[in-house]
Motif scaffolding. Structure first.
Motif, PDB file in Angstrom:
ATOM      1  N   ARG A  48       0.831  -1.204   0.000  1.00  0.00           N
ATOM      2  CA  ARG A  48       0.000   0.000   0.000  1.00  0.00           C
ATOM      3  C   ARG A  48       0.869   1.259   0.000  1.00  0.00           C
ATOM      4  NH1 ARG A  48      -2.583  -0.743   4.561  1.00  0.00           N
ATOM      5  NH2 ARG A  48      -4.257  -2.024   3.697  1.00  0.00           N
ATOM      6  N   THR A  52       1.406   3.838  -3.274  1.00  0.00           N
ATOM      7  CA  THR A  52       0.942   5.214  -3.050  1.00  0.00           C
ATOM      8  C   THR A  52       2.068   6.213  -3.303  1.00  0.00           C
ATOM      9  OG1 THR A  52      -0.640   4.449  -1.394  1.00  0.00           O
ATOM     10  CG2 THR A  52      -0.116   6.792  -1.379  1.00  0.00           C
ATOM     11  N   THR A  57      -2.638   4.605  -8.367  1.00  0.00           N
ATOM     12  CA  THR A  57      -3.922   4.562  -7.660  1.00  0.00           C
ATOM     13  C   THR A  57      -4.491   3.150  -7.700  1.00  0.00           C
ATOM     14  OG1 THR A  57      -5.108   5.162  -9.676  1.00  0.00           O
ATOM     15  CG2 THR A  57      -4.475   6.954  -8.210  1.00  0.00           C
TER      16      THR A  57
END
Length: 479
Positions: A48, A52, A57
Motif C-alpha cells: 500500500r 501510493t 492509484t
C-alpha cells in the motif's frame, strides 16, 4: 499525477517487454522498491505504501486482495515468486478484458466502445458519461485508451469495474425459488477461460437442491391447491397440510421432491450451453449482445431446456399429487404413465409452460436490470459489489414479479399435467380450461395456490444463497 510523471512510472514498471527475461527484471526492480524492510517478501502495508508513494492509484481493499490472492504459503506476504506470478496472471486477465472491450480490434478503446460494452450488460449511458469513464483511465489526453494505459491503470486493482458488474450481479445462478425460467447469468471472459463458470453452476445446482428440499412442503401445497382448490372446494393452508399429514404422514410433504431436485443438473447444463449458442447466432455485430438479444437468447435457451426435460416436469406433478401406494417411485410412475396414456402424456401442458417463459423471463430481466442500474447509478462507489441484502432484495423482487405475471399459465400447465390422474377429470385444451376457470371462479381462480408460492420465496432465496456461498468457498471460487 502529471503526464510526464505517469510516463516515467509506466516506463519503469509497465513497459511492454519483448522477452520473459525483461519482464522478470521489471518485476524484480518493482519488488525491490516495495520490499522496504528487505525481508524477502512484500506485505500489505509495504504494498500500500509503496504504490501510493509511486503515484499508482488502486481501489479500496485492493492491497489486501492482492496479497490474499497471491499468498500461496499463507505467510501474510508475497515472496518474489508469488509476486511475479500474481502480476503475470493478472496481466493475462486484463488482456482478455481489454480485447473484449476493443470491439474494432484497433488496439485502443474509445467512448463508443465503452458505451457498447455497458449496453451489452444492460446499462444504457449517454456519451458524456462514457467520456467521464474514459477520462479516468486516459492520461495522454487522446480520449482513447491503449493497452499500456489500461494495464497501468488496472494492474494493481484486483478487478475491473465492467467485469465486476457481471461477476457480482448474478442472480439466476445464485438464487433458486423453484422455477428455472429466468434468463441465464452472464459470465466474464476470465470466468469462462479459467473454468470457474462450471464451478459456479455446480454451486448453484447444489444450492437449488437444498433450497427446493427445504421448501418442498410449501411447493407441494401450491400444486395441491392449484389442482384441487376451487370456489366450491376451498382449501386453506392449515386444512391442506392436515389433509396431507392424515393421508400419508410427515414424509408425504416431500412427495415429488426427488425428481424436482434431479432435474436441476440437466436443465442447468442444457440451458447454459443453449444460451451461449443462441447468443452467437443472434449477435448482430461480432459478439455484441444487446439487452433485447439477451432476452431472446435466454427465452429460447429456457424453451430448449424445458423441451428436453419436460417429461420430468410431468412426472414431478404426478408424484407430488400421488396418493399412498399409487407409485413406488420415479421409474414406476414413468412406466404406468407410458402404459396407460402413451408418450403424449409426457408433454401435457407443454404449450402453457413454453408460453409462460416469455412473461416470466421478460419481467424478471426488466425489473432486475432496472434495480441493478438504479443501485449502480446511485450507490456504487469503490466496487460494483452490491452486498448480500441488495442482491437478495433485487433478485427476490424481480423473480416475484416474474412469477406473478406467468402464474396463470403455470396453473393451467399443472392442471393439464394432472388431469389424467384425477378420476372423472375432463381432458381440456389450454383455451377451454382458461375459459372454464374464469367463468366458474373469476379471474382470481387463475391464482389458486399463490399464497404458499409466495411464502416459499424468502426461505428459498435465503437457503439457496447461504448454500451457494458455502459451496463456492468449498470449490475455491474467490469473491
Amino acid at each position: 499525477m502529471s503526464t510526464m510523471y505517469y510516463q516515467a512510472i509506466r516506463r519503469l514498471v509497465f513497459t511492454d517487454c519483448s522477452c520473459a527475461t525483461d519482464a522478470s527484471k521489471t518485476y524484480e526492480d518493482l519488488f525491490e522498491k516495495l520490499d522496504t524492510n528487505k525481508d524477502g517478501k512484500v506485505d500489505v502495508a509495504e504494498l500500500r505504501a509503496g504504490l501510493t508513494s509511486m503515484g499508482i492509484t488502486f481501489g479500496k481493499g485492493a492491497a489486501q486482495k492482492i496479497i490474499s490472492s497471491g499468498d500461496k504459503d499463507k505467510d501474510l506476504g508475497l515472496d518474489f515468486e508469488e509476486f511475479s506470478k500474481y502480476l503475470k496472471d493478472h496481466e493475462k486477465k486484463l488482456r482478455l478484458t481489454f480485447k473484449s472491450l476493443d470491439k474494432n480490434n484497433d488496439g485502443r478503446i474509445d467512448h463508443m466502445e465503452v458505451r457498447q460494452s455497458l449496453a451489452d450488460l444492460g446499462m444504457d449511458i449517454n456519451q458524456e458519461e462514457a467520456k467521464k469513464i474514459l477520462q479516468s483511465i486516459d492520461v495522454d489526453g487522446t480520449m482513447t485508451v491503449d493497452w499500456n494505459e489500461w494495464k497501468a491503470h488496472f494492474l494493481f486493482n484486483p478487478a475491473t469495474n465492467l467485469q465486476e458488474i457481471i461477476r457480482y450481479w448474478k442472480h439466476s445462478t445464485v438464487l433458486d425459488i423453484g422455477d428455472s425460467l429466468a434468463i441465464p447469468d452472464e459470465f466474464t471472459e476470465e470466468e469462462k477461460t479459467t473454468g470457474i463458470w462450471w464451478k459456479q453452476l455446480s454451486a448453484g445446482a447444489m444450492a437449488g437442491a437444498v433450497s427446493r428440499t427445504g421448501t418442498a412442503p410449501l411447493d407441494r401445497m401450491k400444486v395441491f391447491m392449484q389442482v384441487h382448490s376451487t370456489k366450491s372446494n376451498k382449501i386453506s393452508l392449515v386444512g391442506g397440510f392436515k389433509q396431507m399429514l392424515k393421508e400419508g404422514g410427515a414424509a408425504s410433504l416431500w412427495r415429488g421432491n426427488g425428481i424436482n431436485v434431479l432435474k436441476i443438473a440437466p436443465e442447468t447444463a442444457i440451458k447454459f450451453m443453449a444460451y451461449e449458442q443462441y447468443k452467437k447466432l443472434l449477435s448482430s455485430d461480432r459478439g455484441k449482445v444487446r439487452t433485447h438479444e439477451r432476452f431472446i437468447a435466454g427465452s429460447l435457451a429456457g424453451a430448449t431446456a424445458q423441451t428436453a426435460i419436460y417429461p420430468m416436469e410431468v412426472m414431478k406433478t404426478r408424484l407430488t399429487l400421488r396418493k399412498t401406494g399409487q407409485y413406488t417411485g420415479m421409474f414406476d410412475c414413468a412406466k404406468k404413465i407410458l402404459q396407460k396414456e402413451g408418450v403424449k402424456a409426457f408433454y401435457k401442458g407443454y404449450l402453457p409452460n413454453i408460453l409462460g417463459i416469455i412473461p416470466y423471463a421478460g419481467i424478471d430481466l426488466a425489473v432486475y436490470e432496472s434495480l441493478k442500474n438504479a443501485w449502480l447509478a446511485n450507490y456504487a462507489k469503490d466496487s460494483a459489489n452490491p452486498g448480500i441484502l441488495v442482491l437478495l432484495g433485487c433478485g427476490t423482487m424481480s423473480s416475484t414479479c416474474g412469477q406473478l405475471t406467468s402464474y396463470p399459465l403455470a396453473l393451467i400447465r399443472t392442471r393439464m399435467q394432472a388431469a389424467a390422474s384425477i378420476e372423472g377429470a375432463e381432458q381440456m385444451s389450454m383455451n377451454r380450461m382458461v375459459k372454464k376457470i374464469v367463468e366458474k371462479e373469476g379471474f382470481f381462480g387463475l391464482y389458486r395456490g399463490i399464497l404458499p408460492n409466495f411464502m416459499k420465496v424468502i426461505p428459498a432465496v435465503s437457503i439457496s444463497y447461504v448454500v451457494y456461498e458455502y459451496m463456492r468457498s468449498g470449490l475455491g471460487i474467490q469473491k
